[in-house]
Design an enzyme around this catalytic site. Structure first.
Site, PDB file in Angstrom:
ATOM      1  N   GLU A 163      67.136  31.058   6.319  1.00  0.00           N
ATOM      2  CA  GLU A 163      66.641  30.552   4.953  1.00  0.00           C
ATOM      3  C   GLU A 163      67.294  29.190   4.594  1.00  0.00           C
ATOM      4  O   GLU A 163      68.615  29.132   4.965  1.00  0.00           O
ATOM      5  CB  GLU A 163      67.078  31.567   4.038  1.00  0.00           C
ATOM      6  CG  GLU A 163      66.728  31.248   2.586  1.00  0.00           C
ATOM      7  CD  GLU A 163      67.090  32.472   1.727  1.00  0.00           C
ATOM      8  OE1 GLU A 163      66.920  33.601   2.042  1.00  0.00           O
ATOM      9  OE2 GLU A 163      67.374  31.881   0.560  1.00  0.00           O
ATOM     10  N   GLU A 168      68.931  25.406  -5.816  1.00  0.00           N
ATOM     11  CA  GLU A 168      68.979  26.745  -6.844  1.00  0.00           C
ATOM     12  C   GLU A 168      70.045  26.225  -7.852  1.00  0.00           C
ATOM     13  O   GLU A 168      70.744  25.476  -7.722  1.00  0.00           O
ATOM     14  CB  GLU A 168      69.595  27.800  -6.062  1.00  0.00           C
ATOM     15  CG  GLU A 168      68.578  28.270  -5.076  1.00  0.00           C
ATOM     16  CD  GLU A 168      69.146  29.579  -4.429  1.00  0.00           C
ATOM     17  OE1 GLU A 168      68.687  30.690  -4.820  1.00  0.00           O
ATOM     18  OE2 GLU A 168      70.377  29.760  -3.737  1.00  0.00           O
TER      19      GLU A 168
END
Length: 415
Positions: A163, A168
């Protein structure tokens, strides 16, 4: 679609990991030579008229309210009330407070709706530049993200698939962007994380979020300025799982272990505006231009039989020479070309034993290859290596795709 964890049991451990990792990357070491970024291989400019749904030739939806492994509180829909073009050049992802009676979640009823868009069924790529210009939402418990998962997730699961979190933000840290990788032995709260904090909330304006990804290196940028970098030396001996195609995801989560939950200060609806998402191909450093490709085992070069560039010509090894039949060019779109045509896995095959031949360049992602630092000539769609069939070192040895094994019949160099 995929009901997967993006952050298993993050909690307070993530904050500690982020602080430690951020400290480790400041100051940055002197930068290596930048990856050679090729032309655009995929893009969405979101220029459709107001009210137009998401282009499903590019994006599909995850749908549901299962908590997504992080105890999130939203139900993801495919409704234009949660994802739609605004007619001003943006995709708008909206998180809304809803009547909980309308949406069933794993813990009962969902109080919020939002959207999660992904390219798993439409596009994936290994290496290159992945960039989006985004104005993020704000507020306690709001969790916007632009990120990627390994295309092999369905086969190997998370975190073995890998990932890459490009961007974020958690609402309680309005000025801070986080970039993270997750893989086997460094997932969830143990992800390898860096961050940058600026002088004003990120939600106040559009910013560009990007990674430049190449073999053995991923670099994160905010508004064109690098703030974090990882390579296999950062993994403490754990496995690097970032040498195969990944797909992209855009979403706005509400609540969860890491950001916490909305409170009385959180206002709804909250919107994430995405001006564009663009992907560029990758040209290995020093591998642009025209070259011969010499095999380690045989000392012979990849060759077009009889210098006849007919579609379907099976590629082979032959004594190295200076003819056009061995003059290969690494193009900006990730293709390898000679005599006006492209190296190609037969019928876009991905299986072991797929013949490598010459075909008219057609824009199919199956025609993208990279020569990595280890000397592997990798087909990015198949994530398999160009291999000399039956270890034949003689003139005429035919080429195929095969699982990368590090054997001499799979090693190549520019000659």
């Amino acid at each position: 679609m995929y009901a997967i964890s993006r952050r298993l049991r993050r909690g307070a451990a993530v904050l500690a990991a982020a602080l430690v990792a951020s400290a480790l990357v400041l100051p940055l070491k002197s930068a290596p030579a930048a990856a050679a970024i090729g032309g655009i291989t995929w893009q969405d400019e979101f220029n459709a008229p107001a009210g137009t749904p998401v282009d499903q030739s590019k994006w599909r939806f995850d749908i549901g309210g299962g908590g997504w492994g992080n105890n999130e509180r939203q139900y993801y829909t495919n409704s234009t009330s949660n994802a739609v073009h605004d007619g001003q050049g943006n995709l708008v992802i909206t998180a809304r407070r809803e009547n909980p009676a309308n949406y069933q979640c794993h813990y009962g009823r969902c109080e919020y709706t939002s959207a999660r868009l992904l390219t798993a069924a439409t596009f994936s790529q290994a290496y290159g530049r992945f960039e989006a210009r985004i104005k993020i939402p704000r507020g306690q418990g709001i969790w916007p993200a632009f990120w990627m998962l390994g295309r092999d997730f369905g086969d190997v699961g998370w975190p073995a698939s890998g990932e890459i979190d490009i961007m974020e933000n958690v609402g309680r840290e309005p000025n801070t962007v986080h970039g993270t990788i997750h893989g086997p032995g460094y997932s969830g709260g143990g992800g390898i994380t860096g961050s940058r904090t600026i002088g004003q909330p990120l939600a106040d304006a559009f910013h560009t979020y990007r990674v430049d990804w190449e073999p053995n290196s991923i670099r994160w940028y905010l508004d064109g300025s690098e703030f974090f970098r990882v390579d296999p030396s950062r993994l403490g001996g754990n496995r690097w799982v970032f040498d195969h195609p990944f797909f992209m995801i855009l979403n706005v989560a509400v609540g969860g272990n890491w950001p916490g939950y909305p409170d009385g200060s959180t206002q709804f609806p909250q919107q994430m505006l995405v001006d564009y998402v663009r992907v560029n191909g990758y040209v290995p450093d020093g591998n642009s231009g025209t070259t011969r490709l010499r095999g380690l085992q045989s000392g012979r070069c990849i060759d077009i039989p009889d210098a006849n560039p007919v579609d379907g010509a099976p590629l082979r090894i032959w004594d190295c020479n200076t003819t056009a039949a061995q003059a290969w060019t690494f193009a900006a779109d990730g293709t390898i070309r000679a005599m006006g045509k492209c190296m190609d896995p037969a019928w876009a095959g991905t299986a072991n034993g797929t013949e490598v031949n010459l075909v008219t360049c057609n824009g199919n992602p199956a025609q993208r290859f990279t020569l990595n630092a280890a000397g592997d000539l990798v087909n990015l769609s198949a994530n398999r290596c160009v291999d000399v069939r039956e270890n034949n070192p003689n003139n005429g040895g035919r080429l195929q795709l095969w699982d990368c094994a590090g054997t001499p019949n799979q090693k190549w160099s520019r000659a």
